[in-house]
Motif scaffolding. Structure first.
Motif, mmCIF file in Angstrom:
data_model
loop_
_atom_site.group_PDB
_atom_site.id
_atom_site.type_symbol
_atom_site.label_atom_id
_atom_site.label_comp_id
_atom_site.label_asym_id
_atom_site.label_seq_id
_atom_site.Cartn_x
_atom_site.Cartn_y
_atom_site.Cartn_z
ATOM 1 N N GLN A 12 -1.241 20.412 33.074
ATOM 2 C CA GLN A 12 -1.613 18.999 32.968
ATOM 3 C C GLN A 12 -0.858 18.335 31.817
ATOM 4 O O GLN A 12 -0.403 17.195 31.934
ATOM 5 N N GLU A 13 -0.714 19.064 30.706
ATOM 6 C CA GLU A 13 0.047 18.533 29.580
ATOM 7 C C GLU A 13 1.517 18.365 29.952
ATOM 8 O O GLU A 13 2.150 17.370 29.597
ATOM 9 N N ALA A 14 2.072 19.317 30.698
ATOM 10 C CA ALA A 14 3.469 19.236 31.131
ATOM 11 C C ALA A 14 3.689 18.012 32.016
ATOM 12 O O ALA A 14 4.704 17.317 31.892
ATOM 13 N N VAL A 15 2.744 17.726 32.881
ATOM 14 C CA VAL A 15 2.849 16.553 33.757
ATOM 15 C C VAL A 15 2.831 15.276 32.920
ATOM 16 O O VAL A 15 3.632 14.360 33.143
ATOM 17 N N LYS A 16 1.953 15.204 31.934
ATOM 18 C CA LYS A 16 1.878 14.018 31.068
ATOM 19 C C LYS A 16 3.178 13.820 30.295
ATOM 20 O O LYS A 16 3.650 12.699 30.127
ATOM 21 N N ILE A 17 3.778 14.920 29.833
ATOM 22 C CA ILE A 17 5.050 14.838 29.112
ATOM 23 C C ILE A 17 6.141 14.346 30.050
ATOM 24 O O ILE A 17 6.931 13.469 29.707
#
Length: 42
Positions: A12-17
């Motif tokens: 989820q963090e990778a998608v936000k980045i």
């Protein structure tokens, strides 16, 4: 926190980045070796 929860949070963090909503904490870059030069040495 289970391994699944950690992986899910990480993705989820990778998608936000990727979307530009968050900044990456660190960026790792690797130098690409000059393969032709290495082969010529042998």
């Amino acid at each position: 926190m289970s391994i699944f929860d950690e992986l899910q949070a990480s993705l989820q963090e990778a998608v936000k980045i990727k979307q530009g909503n968050n900044e990456a904490n660190r960026i790792t870059r690797h130098a690409v070796p000059d393969v032709k030069a290495i082969r010529d040495k042998q």
